[in-house]
Design an enzyme around this catalytic site. Structure first.
Site, PDB file in Angstrom:
ATOM      1  N   ASN A  39       0.681  -1.274   0.089  1.00  0.00           N
ATOM      2  CA  ASN A  39      -0.486   0.003  -0.091  1.00  0.00           C
ATOM      3  C   ASN A  39       0.442   1.427   0.150  1.00  0.00           C
ATOM      4  OD1 ASN A  39       0.540  -1.117   2.297  1.00  0.00           O
ATOM      5  ND2 ASN A  39      -1.199   0.638   3.960  1.00  0.00           N
ATOM      6  N   ILE A  40       0.118   2.110  -0.831  1.00  0.00           N
ATOM      7  CA  ILE A  40       1.205   3.294  -1.134  1.00  0.00           C
ATOM      8  C   ILE A  40       0.043   4.654  -0.628  1.00  0.00           C
ATOM      9  CG2 ILE A  40       2.370   5.165  -2.495  1.00  0.00           C
ATOM     10  CD1 ILE A  40       2.573   2.485  -3.812  1.00  0.00           C
ATOM     11  N   CYS A  50      -4.014   0.725  -2.769  1.00  0.00           N
ATOM     12  CA  CYS A  50      -3.992  -0.660  -1.694  1.00  0.00           C
ATOM     13  C   CYS A  50      -2.696  -1.187  -1.991  1.00  0.00           C
ATOM     14  CB  CYS A  50      -5.431  -1.011  -1.423  1.00  0.00           C
ATOM     15  SG  CYS A  50      -6.871  -0.094  -0.884  1.00  0.00           S
ATOM     16  N   GLU A  52      -3.002  -4.523  -3.121  1.00  0.00           N
ATOM     17  CA  GLU A  52      -3.548  -5.586  -4.228  1.00  0.00           C
ATOM     18  C   GLU A  52      -3.245  -4.737  -5.447  1.00  0.00           C
ATOM     19  OE1 GLU A  52      -4.774  -4.577  -0.948  1.00  0.00           O
ATOM     20  OE2 GLU A  52      -6.461  -5.662  -0.580  1.00  0.00           O
ATOM     21  N   CYS A  83     -10.736  -4.584   0.069  1.00  0.00           N
ATOM     22  CA  CYS A  83     -11.473  -4.088  -0.221  1.00  0.00           C
ATOM     23  C   CYS A  83     -12.188  -3.831  -0.947  1.00  0.00           C
ATOM     24  CB  CYS A  83     -10.447  -2.378  -0.050  1.00  0.00           C
ATOM     25  SG  CYS A  83     -10.276  -2.549  -1.457  1.00  0.00           S
ATOM     26  N   CYS A  86     -10.608  -3.048  -4.114  1.00  0.00           N
ATOM     27  CA  CYS A  86      -9.912  -4.189  -5.022  1.00  0.00           C
ATOM     28  C   CYS A  86     -10.330  -5.040  -5.573  1.00  0.00           C
ATOM     29  CB  CYS A  86      -8.743  -4.262  -4.280  1.00  0.00           C
ATOM     30  SG  CYS A  86      -7.775  -3.152  -3.569  1.00  0.00           S
TER      31      CYS A  86
HETATM   32  N1  THU Z   1      -5.133  -0.952   2.031  1.00  0.00           N
HETATM   33  C1  THU Z   1      -4.913  -2.681   1.399  1.00  0.00           C
HETATM   34  O1  THU Z   1      -4.120  -1.576   1.427  1.00  0.00           O
HETATM   35  N2  THU Z   1      -6.052  -2.280   0.708  1.00  0.00           N
HETATM   36  C2  THU Z   1      -6.958  -3.797   1.050  1.00  0.00           C
HETATM   37  O2  THU Z   1      -7.452  -3.781   0.197  1.00  0.00           O
HETATM   38  C3  THU Z   1      -7.468  -2.443   2.151  1.00  0.00           C
HETATM   39  C4  THU Z   1      -6.872  -1.615   2.467  1.00  0.00           C
HETATM   40  C5  THU Z   1      -4.489   0.109   3.087  1.00  0.00           C
HETATM   41  C6  THU Z   1      -4.737   1.256   2.582  1.00  0.00           C
HETATM   42  C7  THU Z   1      -4.886   2.015   3.575  1.00  0.00           C
HETATM   43  O3  THU Z   1      -2.697   1.968   3.119  1.00  0.00           O
HETATM   44  C8  THU Z   1      -4.741   1.103   4.311  1.00  0.00           C
HETATM   45  O4  THU Z   1      -5.055   0.072   4.143  1.00  0.00           O
HETATM   46  C9  THU Z   1      -5.726   1.708   5.480  1.00  0.00           C
HETATM   47  O5  THU Z   1      -7.048   1.734   4.156  1.00  0.00           O
END
Ligand code: THU
Length: 126
Positions: A39-40, A50, A52, A83, A86
């Site tokens: 995640n960035i 995210c 993914e 989420c 994604c």
């Molecule tokens: N996040 C993901 O990387 N993947 C997901 O499917 C859910 C959320 C990250 C986004 C953000 O950086 C952190 O989790 C909190 O929402």
């Protein structure tokens, strides 16, 4: 290496100074190539990407079009359920019986995309 282990490696690169919630993903395509992502986050929260989608966009931008399996992990000690956005992006490049691997109580558990995103809005919905 197992996709879950590669996702854990990728998670180390997470840029998450706002949520402090680190996520990693690793996927394999039908050509046998593996792509990873983290995640960035962004100060403008909505601009966050995210893990993914980072991995998926890396794969697609390299010419891949079909994802077979994706593993997702977080550092929260809970299953890193993808989420809604994604799940939708996955459905563009993964069959409904593609596999999503989550870590539950330290063990990898496989889910079909169709069970995580039933009745998806896909290319054949139009
Ligand atoms: N996040 C993901 O990387 N993947 C997901 O499917 C859910 C959320 C990250 C986004 C953000 O950086 C952190 O989790 C909190 O929402």
């Amino acid at each position: 290496m197992e996709l879950i282990e590669l996702a854990k490696q990728a998670m180390k690169q997470a840029y998450a100074p706002y949520s402090h919630f680190k996520v990693g993903a690793a996927l394999i395509t039908d050509t046998g190539h593996i792509y990873t992502g983290c995640n960035i986050e962004n100060a403008s929260y909505g601009a966050t990407n995210c893990a993914e989608r980072t991995a998926i966009f890396k794969a697609i931008s390299e010419g891949e079009r079909h994802i077979k399996k994706i593993a997702i992990v977080s550092d929260a000690g809970k299953p890193a359920a993808p989420c809604g956005i994604c799940r939708q992006v996955l459905s563009e490049f993964m069959d409904s019986d593609g596999i999503v691997i989550l870590e539950i109580e330290n063990k990898p558990k496989e889910f079909y995309l169709k069970d995580l995103l039933p009745y998806c809005f896909c290319s054949d919905s139009m």
